[in-house]
Write an enzyme that holds these catalytic residues in place. Structure first.
Site, PDB file in Angstrom:
ATOM      1  N   LYS A   1      40.364  32.356  27.659  1.00  0.00           N
ATOM      2  CA  LYS A   1      39.395  33.415  27.340  1.00  0.00           C
ATOM      3  C   LYS A   1      39.981  34.261  26.198  1.00  0.00           C
ATOM      4  CE  LYS A   1      37.510  32.836  31.948  1.00  0.00           C
ATOM      5  NZ  LYS A   1      37.209  33.407  33.276  1.00  0.00           N
TER       6      LYS A   1
ATOM      7  N   THR B   1      43.442  32.865  33.475  1.00  0.00           N
ATOM      8  CA  THR B   1      43.100  31.663  32.723  1.00  0.00           C
ATOM      9  C   THR B   1      43.790  31.788  31.361  1.00  0.00           C
ATOM     10  OG1 THR B   1      41.131  32.722  31.831  1.00  0.00           O
ATOM     11  CG2 THR B   1      40.820  31.370  33.799  1.00  0.00           C
TER      12      THR B   1
HETATM   13  C1  LIG Z   1      37.049  32.826  34.486  1.00  0.00           C
HETATM   14  C2  LIG Z   1      37.619  33.465  35.701  1.00  0.00           C
HETATM   15  C3  LIG Z   1      38.201  32.717  36.733  1.00  0.00           C
HETATM   16  C4  LIG Z   1      38.071  31.216  36.865  1.00  0.00           C
HETATM   17  O1  LIG Z   1      38.395  30.458  35.852  1.00  0.00           O
HETATM   18  P1  LIG Z   1      37.915  28.919  35.740  1.00  0.00           P
HETATM   19  O2  LIG Z   1      38.881  28.402  34.754  1.00  0.00           O
HETATM   20  O3  LIG Z   1      36.502  28.972  35.278  1.00  0.00           O
HETATM   21  O4  LIG Z   1      38.044  28.296  37.085  1.00  0.00           O
HETATM   22  C5  LIG Z   1      38.823  33.396  37.760  1.00  0.00           C
HETATM   23  N1  LIG Z   1      38.861  34.728  37.791  1.00  0.00           N
HETATM   24  C6  LIG Z   1      38.278  35.477  36.839  1.00  0.00           C
HETATM   25  C7  LIG Z   1      38.362  36.959  36.931  1.00  0.00           C
HETATM   26  C8  LIG Z   1      37.630  34.875  35.775  1.00  0.00           C
HETATM   27  O5  LIG Z   1      37.051  35.631  34.844  1.00  0.00           O
END
Ligand SMILES: *Cc1c(COP(=O)(O)O)cnc(C)c1O
Length: 420
Positions: A231, A228
């Site tokens: 984060k 993503t």
């Molecule tokens: C947050 C996350 C996702 C998914 O992301 P979204 O944008 O919420 O769909 C996938 N894999 C991991 C390891 C994550 O932490």
């Protein structure tokens, strides 16, 4: 007040504008410890709020199905070049709408329905899209799951190897959503090679740490990398798939036309800006500070008698088991939120409680680090967390209200991009 100012929005839709203002103030006043959240820069906010949202651009730069790509093509190309340079990969696709669709595109690229995928079990810290039963990836594919060891709270690579040899999955995911320890990419790569599986490093949580040099990189070990952008990487909500040259075309075809239509160009622009920011020395300092803060917070929590899964952290994330404190995760999280400390209740490995009412709390330091908090503030955060958990156990609402005031007072000293 929200920045940039919401002048037109206030005129056209005061109800909605009021809600956005409320959210901006909430983000400003609180200590935000949700491990997957952050604050994007004002530049990223501006880029995502542009006329780029008006444009359709199905296809890839130079190969589009609609005319008028004179500016969108170079914008997407900038994002791709910056991703390739920042992470040192052969190929990047910046179009996935978010992390979950990015992972679904990986399945579409390399598996047929019913094929076998191996990932970390969700309650052990994996992600839904790594083959968990309620996800399409668990319904449409055969999934096998590895765990952490009860005594250490860490993945035992010998167990992963044994499972891979016995099950021979075609795809292996490493990475997850509640893993407080360094991921051993070389060990996963060796196992994937041995069973002839494609290794996918899902670095959604740690991409910013990797970009800033505060966590080892999967590049050279995992041929496919999913992340993503919102984060630790501190971009807009979105995702990227990166790979070696060999897997590039399969991934591109899976994203479009396999799974998606037109890319979200305003998001692509925000990703390009975030990637430029992530290449700076300031960003590297931020990434290292995120880890230093998490370690300091973990230490202060242990000093106050909290049980941490694996005993501590190597990255931005802390997973606490509240069993010894005599309170479940959900009531603790709700009390902490009332006290201005925002985090999420979370399953801990081998949790005896149910997923919707688990034993643990998950905390992370990316957002507070972006706000400018340092290691010297972490003992105060741990003290507040301890006092609120205690107050929730004994029904002392006044303590919770007092701490909410103290939290807002502390955060008033730390500027927030998007608020003035
Ligand atoms: C947050 C996350 C996702 C998914 O992301 P979204 O944008 O919420 O769909 C996938 N894999 C991991 C390891 C994550 O932490």
């Amino acid at each position: 007040m929200h920045q940039p100012a919401l002048n037109a929005l206030v005129d056209v839709d005061p109800e909605l504008a009021g809600l956005v203002e409320g959210e901006a103030r909430r983000q400003h006043d609180k200590i935000r410890l949700i491990a997957s959240e952050n604050y994007v820069s004002t530049a990223v906010l501006e880029a995502t709020g542009t006329v780029l949202t008006n444009k359709y651009s199905e296809g890839y730069a130079g190969r589009r199905y609609y005319e008028g790509q004179q500016f969108v093509d170079p914008i997407e190309t900038l994002a791709v070049i910056r991703a390739k340079e920042l992470f040192g990969v052969d190929h990047a696709n910046v179009q996935p709408y978010s992390g979950s669709p990015a992972n679904l595109a990986v399945y579409l690229a390399f598996l047929r329905p019913g094929d076998k995928v191996m990932g970390m079990a969700l309650p052990m810290g994996g992600h839904l899209t790594h083959g968990w039963s309620v996800s399409a990836t668990g319904k449409w594919f055969t999934s096998v799951r590895y765990a952490v060891t009860k005594e250490t709270g860490r993945v035992d690579m010998d167990e992963v190897r044994d499972l891979a040899r016995a099950e021979r999955p075609k795809l292996i995911f490493c990475g997850g959503t509640a893993i407080p320890r360094t991921i051993d990419f070389p060990a996963f790569a060796e196992i994937a090679r041995e069973v002839d599986a494609v290794l996918v490093a899902d670095i959604a949580h740690i991409a910013g740490l990797i970009a800033g040099g505060a966590h080892p990189s999967p590049v050279g070990h995992a041929p496919v990398i999913s992340t993503t952008t919102h984060k630790t990487l501190r971009g807009p909500r979105g995702a990227m798939l990166m790979s070696d040259a060999e897997h590039a075309s399969a991934l591109d075809k899976a994203v479009f036309p396999g799974l998606q239509g037109g890319p979200h160009n305003h998001t692509t622009a925000g990703i390009a800006v975030a990637l430029r920011e992530a290449a700076t020395p300031e960003f590297s300092r931020y990434a290292h500070a995120v880890v230093a803060n998490a370690k300091a917070l973990a230490e202060a929590l242990v000093d106050r008698g909290f049980d941490l899964v694996s005993g501590g952290t190597d990255n931005h994330l802390i997973l606490m088991d509240l069993a010894s404190k005599g309170i479940a995760g959900k009531p603790a999280a709700k009390a902490l939120d009332r006290a201005g400390i925002e985090l999420n209740y979370n399953t801990v490995p081998f949790d005896p409680r149910k997923p919707f009412d688990p034993s643990g709390l998950r905390l992370g330091t990316p957002a507070v680090t972006t706000r400018g908090l340092g290691v010297e503030q972490m003992p105060q955060l741990a003290a507040w967390i301890d006092q609120v958990v205690d107050a929730a156990n004994t029904g002392q609402d006044a303590v919770i209200d007092r701490i909410a005031g103290e939290v807002a007072e502390l955060m008033a000293g730390y500027p927030m991009p998007g608020w003035a």
